[in-house]
Design an enzyme around this catalytic site. Structure first.
Site, short mmCIF file in Angstrom:
data_model
loop_
_atom_site.label_atom_id
_atom_site.label_comp_id
_atom_site.label_asym_id
_atom_site.label_seq_id
_atom_site.Cartn_x
_atom_site.Cartn_y
_atom_site.Cartn_z
N SER A 1 0.84 -1.20 0.00
CA SER A 1 0.00 0.00 0.00
C SER A 1 0.87 1.25 0.00
CB SER A 1 -0.92 0.02 1.23
OG SER A 1 -1.87 -1.01 1.15
N SER B 1 -4.59 2.06 3.46
CA SER B 1 -4.47 0.86 4.29
C SER B 1 -5.69 -0.03 4.08
CB SER B 1 -4.37 1.23 5.77
OG SER B 1 -4.44 0.08 6.59
N SER C 1 -6.63 -2.77 5.72
CA SER C 1 -7.29 -3.14 6.98
C SER C 1 -7.76 -1.92 7.76
CB SER C 1 -6.33 -3.93 7.87
OG SER C 1 -5.26 -3.10 8.30
N GLY C 2 -7.12 -0.77 7.52
CA GLY C 2 -7.42 0.42 8.31
C GLY C 2 -7.00 0.27 9.75
N THR D 1 -3.51 -0.71 10.53
CA THR D 1 -2.06 -0.72 10.63
C THR D 1 -1.62 0.38 11.60
OG1 THR D 1 -1.96 -1.43 8.32
CG2 THR D 1 0.09 -0.65 9.30
N GLU E 1 -4.74 -3.43 -3.11
CA GLU E 1 -3.63 -2.66 -3.66
C GLU E 1 -3.80 -2.43 -5.15
OE1 GLU E 1 -1.18 -5.64 -2.24
OE2 GLU E 1 -1.33 -4.92 -0.18
#
Length: 200
Positions: free
Chosen positions: A62, A101, A103-104, A106, A167
């Protein structure tokens, strides 16, 4: 789970065929981008045009996507920086941070977004989890609705490893943003070539 087609080349040799797999991947990317919210795009687009400086951040692949975006922003004449580079200035009110991101969640990306928010900058989160910790700091949320990878218990979702689809979709989405910025700013090919690095 998706099983690639196998083509017989020789009685003792087999090889995988690539075209069916690439078609599935392209369809996956299209299915994500087909669901994007145009309102969040409009907010991101105007924030980029209004920003004094644009900062990008993200970890792993990302992060590579975000760096590609910063490079293109520089080519079209905007002030763009990658968080963590030695020459990146301080962020302030009137600036924009774009955080990528899947997953949001990180830790470092969330921390950077929090710091940007404390500095009164605008924060845009590009993520597949619109209710994640990252979005708590975001003024703009670009939701790329990526389904989880397929397992033996699921028939829906991406055939690709972990956040690969995010990505890919993020790269294409941001390339689309660049194309529309080029149109809006009337950036010429000659101008963009002039700003392209010549130390290579």
């Amino acid at each position: 789970m998706f099983v690639p087609k196998i083509m017989k080349l020789h009685k003792n040799t087999t090889t995988l065929v690539i075209k069916p797999t690439t078609k599935i991947i392209l369809n996956e990317i299209h299915s994500v981008l087909d669901k994007i919210n145009e309102q969040s795009f409009a907010q991101l687009f105007s924030s980029i045009l209004d920003a004094k400086n644009i900062f990008v951040t993200g970890q792993g692949r990302s992060g590579l996507v975000s760096r590609t975006f910063a490079m293109r922003l520089t080519h079209i004449g905007l002030n763009a920086y990658c968080v963590g580079d030695a020459t990146t200035p301080n962020i302030d009110k009137g600036d924009l941070l774009i955080a990528c991101s899947s997953s949001g969640n990180t830790h470092i990306t969330c921390y950077i977004a929090e710091l940007a928010k404390k500095s009164f900058a605008t924060v845009a989160a590009i993520t597949s989890q619109k209710n994640s910790p990252l979005t708590e700091y975001a003024d703009i949320i670009v939701d790329l609705p990526v389904q989880e990878i397929r397992t033996h218990n699921k028939i829906n979702g991406s055939i690709q490893f972990r956040s690969t689809l995010f990505e890919q979709a993020c790269l294409v989405y941001l390339d689309g943003v660049i194309h529309l910025l080029v149109t809006e700013l009337r950036s010429s090919e000659q101008e963009m070539n002039r700003r392209h690095s010549n130390l290579e």
